[in-house]
Design a protein around this motif. Structure first.
Motif, PDB file in Angstrom:
ATOM      1  N   TYR A  15       0.930  -1.039   0.126  1.00 21.34           N
ATOM      2  CA  TYR A  15       0.235   0.131   0.007  1.00 21.34           C
ATOM      3  C   TYR A  15       0.909   1.388  -0.108  1.00 21.34           C
ATOM      4  CZ  TYR A  15       1.134   0.850   5.234  1.00 21.34           C
ATOM      5  OH  TYR A  15       1.161   1.076   5.727  1.00 21.34           O
ATOM      6  N   ILE A  16       0.143   2.244  -0.107  1.00 24.47           N
ATOM      7  CA  ILE A  16       1.444   3.435  -0.349  1.00 24.47           C
ATOM      8  C   ILE A  16       1.154   4.300   1.144  1.00 24.47           C
ATOM      9  CG2 ILE A  16       1.025   6.225  -1.464  1.00 24.47           C
ATOM     10  CD1 ILE A  16       1.762   3.353  -3.566  1.00 24.47           C
ATOM     11  N   SER A  17       2.352   4.187   1.836  1.00 23.57           N
ATOM     12  CA  SER A  17       1.958   4.618   3.129  1.00 23.57           C
ATOM     13  C   SER A  17       2.871   6.010   3.399  1.00 23.57           C
ATOM     14  CB  SER A  17       3.554   3.599   3.601  1.00 23.57           C
ATOM     15  OG  SER A  17       4.683   4.112   3.270  1.00 23.57           O
ATOM     16  N   GLY A  18       2.807   6.079   2.107  1.00 17.03           N
ATOM     17  CA  GLY A  18       3.580   8.261   2.278  1.00 17.03           C
ATOM     18  C   GLY A  18       4.296   8.675   1.033  1.00 17.03           C
ATOM     19  N   ALA A  58      -6.439  -1.788   9.185  1.00 16.93           N
ATOM     20  CA  ALA A  58      -6.852  -0.869   8.003  1.00 16.93           C
ATOM     21  C   ALA A  58      -6.070   0.449   7.963  1.00 16.93           C
ATOM     22  CB  ALA A  58      -8.363  -0.415   9.045  1.00 16.93           C
ATOM     23  N   THR A  59      -4.540   0.429   8.266  1.00 18.33           N
ATOM     24  CA  THR A  59      -3.957   1.462   8.322  1.00 18.33           C
ATOM     25  C   THR A  59      -3.297   0.877   7.335  1.00 18.33           C
ATOM     26  OG1 THR A  59      -2.146   0.675   9.985  1.00 18.33           O
ATOM     27  CG2 THR A  59      -4.085   2.750  10.135  1.00 18.33           C
ATOM     28  N   PHE A  83      -6.826 -12.812  -1.977  1.00 18.62           N
ATOM     29  CA  PHE A  83      -7.001 -11.841  -0.884  1.00 18.62           C
ATOM     30  C   PHE A  83      -5.739 -11.219   0.237  1.00 18.62           C
ATOM     31  CE2 PHE A  83     -10.989 -13.899  -1.051  1.00 18.62           C
ATOM     32  CZ  PHE A  83     -11.615 -13.059  -1.087  1.00 18.62           C
ATOM     33  N   VAL A  84      -5.477 -10.563   0.014  1.00 17.21           N
ATOM     34  CA  VAL A  84      -4.383  -9.226   1.085  1.00 17.21           C
ATOM     35  C   VAL A  84      -4.383 -10.770   2.303  1.00 17.21           C
ATOM     36  CG1 VAL A  84      -3.283  -7.890   2.263  1.00 17.21           C
ATOM     37  CG2 VAL A  84      -4.290  -7.107   0.162  1.00 17.21           C
TER      38      VAL A  84
END
Length: 89
Positions: free
Chosen positions: A24-27, A43-44, A85-86
């Motif tokens: 996922y894009i974290s920053g 969820a984060t 699925f992840v």
């Protein structure tokens, strides 16, 4: 579209991301997006965005695939049409 859709991101996971890891894009670091391993239990760390195209050490740049074919990845445990699925780990 023809071929893979990919871009360069920076591994911000604190460890090595291996080829095929869902991220996922974290920053962002300057103009470069940072990525970390996606986790369905956190969820984060969702939503999942793409797949790492090659092994990458922490803080190194890595190619990320959002669409296309990623070759030399063992998918023998799956069949065409399977839903994936992840992971929660």
């Amino acid at each position: 579209m023809d071929g893979a859709i990919q871009f360069t991101a920076k591994n911000a996971s604190g460890g090595t991301l291996t080829k095929g890891t869902v991220v996922y894009i974290s920053g962002v670091d300057g103009n470069t997006p940072t990525v970390d391993k996606a986790d369905a239990d956190d969820a984060t760390k969702m939503p999942a965005f793409s797949i790492v195209a090659e092994d990458a050490n922490n803080n190194s740049n890595v190619n990320i695939f959002t669409f296309g074919t990623l070759s030399s990845l063992d998918t023998s445990a799956f069949s065409a049409g399977d839903t994936l699925f992840v992971s929660t780990t």
